[in-house]
Design a protein around this motif. Structure first.
Motif, PDB file in Angstrom:
ATOM      1  N   ASN A  92       1.122  -6.044 -10.019  1.00  0.00           N
ATOM      2  CA  ASN A  92       2.416  -5.410 -10.337  1.00  0.00           C
ATOM      3  C   ASN A  92       2.339  -3.897 -10.178  1.00  0.00           C
ATOM      4  O   ASN A  92       3.283  -3.184 -10.491  1.00  0.00           O
TER       5      ASN A  92
ATOM      6  N   CYS B  20       2.599  -0.527  -8.300  1.00  0.00           N
ATOM      7  CA  CYS B  20       3.435  -0.174  -7.146  1.00  0.00           C
ATOM      8  C   CYS B  20       3.764   1.312  -7.164  1.00  0.00           C
ATOM      9  O   CYS B  20       4.074   1.875  -8.230  1.00  0.00           O
TER      10      CYS B  20
ATOM     11  N   THR C 224       6.254   2.531  -5.220  1.00  0.00           N
ATOM     12  CA  THR C 224       7.589   2.698  -4.661  1.00  0.00           C
ATOM     13  C   THR C 224       8.654   2.950  -5.725  1.00  0.00           C
ATOM     14  O   THR C 224       9.619   3.665  -5.489  1.00  0.00           O
TER      15      THR C 224
ATOM     16  N   GLY D 261       3.232  -5.535  -5.727  1.00  0.00           N
ATOM     17  CA  GLY D 261       3.643  -4.159  -5.534  1.00  0.00           C
ATOM     18  C   GLY D 261       2.869  -3.493  -4.410  1.00  0.00           C
ATOM     19  O   GLY D 261       1.930  -4.065  -3.843  1.00  0.00           O
ATOM     20  N   HIS D 262       3.282  -2.285  -4.099  1.00  0.00           N
ATOM     21  CA  HIS D 262       2.598  -1.484  -3.079  1.00  0.00           C
ATOM     22  C   HIS D 262       1.434  -0.766  -3.757  1.00  0.00           C
ATOM     23  O   HIS D 262       1.532   0.407  -4.135  1.00  0.00           O
ATOM     24  N   HIS D 263       0.348  -1.495  -3.913  1.00  0.00           N
ATOM     25  CA  HIS D 263      -0.828  -0.944  -4.585  1.00  0.00           C
ATOM     26  C   HIS D 263      -1.435   0.143  -3.707  1.00  0.00           C
ATOM     27  O   HIS D 263      -1.632  -0.055  -2.501  1.00  0.00           O
TER      28      HIS D 263
ATOM     29  N   PHE E 109       7.549  -3.866 -11.569  1.00  0.00           N
ATOM     30  CA  PHE E 109       6.457  -2.977 -11.190  1.00  0.00           C
ATOM     31  C   PHE E 109       5.978  -2.106 -12.345  1.00  0.00           C
ATOM     32  O   PHE E 109       6.701  -1.839 -13.308  1.00  0.00           O
TER      33      PHE E 109
ATOM     34  N   HIS F 143       3.342  -0.537   4.158  1.00  0.00           N
ATOM     35  CA  HIS F 143       2.440   0.089   3.199  1.00  0.00           C
ATOM     36  C   HIS F 143       0.976  -0.150   3.576  1.00  0.00           C
ATOM     37  O   HIS F 143       0.174   0.796   3.590  1.00  0.00           O
TER      38      HIS F 143
ATOM     39  N   GLU G 287       5.739  -4.271   2.488  1.00  0.00           N
ATOM     40  CA  GLU G 287       4.298  -4.400   2.260  1.00  0.00           C
ATOM     41  C   GLU G 287       3.514  -4.174   3.547  1.00  0.00           C
ATOM     42  O   GLU G 287       2.423  -3.601   3.525  1.00  0.00           O
TER      43      GLU G 287
END
Length: 413
Positions: free
Chosen positions: A66, A68, A70, A114-116, A78, A150, A147
């Protein structure tokens, strides 16, 4: 027939499979009589699927993290990097959940997160290949263009290289996640750190070129105008036109999973809880149903239309079957993201089948590519596994909690 000859002409052309323009779609959306609009859309469904079959899927949405960067305003799922409530599941836990899904009859998993800041292409290669090695029978319908952008940015590679590598690792299909609203004004208002709508579609076009098909979605109700809703589907139809023109997509081979393009369009309604955007859902039931019908008429080049009973409720999901819809989506054995924002609609498998059957349709379980796995022509043929029930793992629901390993069953009644 209506009292407006112009509307009559557009409805008839759309019902017959002819193309309608964005301007005509906006006219229908805002002015066409409700019943005439629904009848025209249902005529498209009957022409495309004269057998009266409505499909459903059994899958599990598994979130790997979760965390992220963004920070979309509408997202309740997130957590920012280093937040105390941030988490990432190890591969072993993801595989355990895949195994549970297989045991319950799932044919697909949707791996999303999420965008880790640390997750590049190699992370997804390892994740997808691990799932495929352990459960080759599961289709991986996962992530979305956001994603992919990213992971490519984290590793400093091109979109094309990222797509080629994750497909080789086991990705079967790309989800329509992250579309939300594609037009510039509403997109910047709700997700200012996200890629543009044009960039989102560019990634989809690259994936289609490399034989990955996908779904397309739209989130209604965050303050966009009627014209912007039509602009959203116009942008999607343009990319699908490209896929058809280049031979990546053709309705004649829609069940062939080796071709790209969009298989289905799935509009859903914004859920306003536990996020920064807040506010009441601004898409009414009537607006949603009208948009479903217009979408069926407008997408002359997209095979399937799916209703989002998870966000609108089972009664509206069933009504949508009379507005051109031919698919009711999934019994999701797990769902975190939309549930975190307040979506509490749940069902068991028998309930979902009943929604279809009592709408005078024939239920059929499908796979990711809409191939029929089991057609339940009579009630005697309906599956009876009472374990197949929507679960929850949501921070929005008491007793849930995103990231937990044990998910409580929901009382389907």
């Amino acid at each position: 027939m209506t009292a407006n000859p112009e509307i009559d002409s557009i409805l008839q052309r759309g019902a017959d499979g002819g193309r309608i323009t964005p301007e005509e779609a906006l006219l229908l959306y805002t002015q066409a009589p409700f019943h005439a609009l629904g009848e025209a859309a249902d005529a498209v469904r009957r022409r495309r699927y004269p057998d009266g079959i409505v499909t459903y899927l059994i899958d599990r949405n598994i979130n790997y993290t979760n965390v992220c960067v963004t920070a979309c305003k509408f997202c309740a799922f997130f957590r920012a990097p280093k937040h105390k409530e941030g988490w990432s599941h190890p591969t072993e836990e993801i595989l355990r959940r895949c195994g549970e899904a297989v045991d319950l009859g799932a044919t697909q998993v949707m791996l999303q997160g999420g965008h880790h800041p640390d997750y590049g292409v190699a992370y997804y290669e390892d994740l997808f290949s691990s799932v495929k090695q352990a459960y080759p029978q599961l289709a991986i319908h996962s992530i979305g263009p956001s994603e992919i952008l990213h992971m490519a940015k984290v590793d400093g590679v091109s979109i094309e290289e990222a797509v080629i590598r994750i497909k080789a690792a086991g990705l079967d299909s790309i989800a329509g996640a992250g579309a939300e609203m594609l037009p510039e004004r509403p997109r910047k208002a709700i997700a200012p750190l996200k890629e543009s709508g044009e960039r989102w579609l560019e990634v989809m076009a690259v994936a289609h070129r490399h034989g990955l098909s996908s779904t397309a979605t739209m989130m209604m109700g965050t303050g966009e105008t009627n014209a912007e809703r039509i602009e959203h589907i116009t942008m999607i139809r343009g990319v699908q036109d490209l896929a058809v023109a280049n031979g990546y997509r053709d309705d004649a081979v829609e069940k062939d999973h080796t071709v790209g393009g969009f298989r289905a369009f799935i509009p859903w309604t914004y859920q306003p809880e536990n996020n920064h955007l807040k506010g009441r859902t601004q898409a009414t039931t009537v607006e949603y149903l009208r948009f479903i019908a217009v979408s069926r008429l407008f997408f002359d080049n997209v095979a399937h239309l799916q209703a989002s009973w998870l966000t609108t409720g089972k009664d509206i999901g069933q009504l949508s079957l009379h507005m051109g819809v031919d698919d009711l989506g999934s019994i999701m054995l797990e769902e975190n993201v939309i549930s975190s924002a307040g979506a509490r609609h749940r069902s068991n498998l028998q309930g979902l089948i009943s929604m279809i059957r009592t709408a005078d349709r024939i239920p059929a379980q499908r796979d990711t590519w809409y191939r029929h796995l089991a057609v339940h022509r009579t009630a005697a043929e309906d599956p009876t596994d009472e374990r197949v029930v929507s679960h929850f793992s949501s921070i929005a629901i008491k007793g849930g909690g995103a990231g937990r390993t044990q998910l409580p069953l929901v009382d389907a009644s």
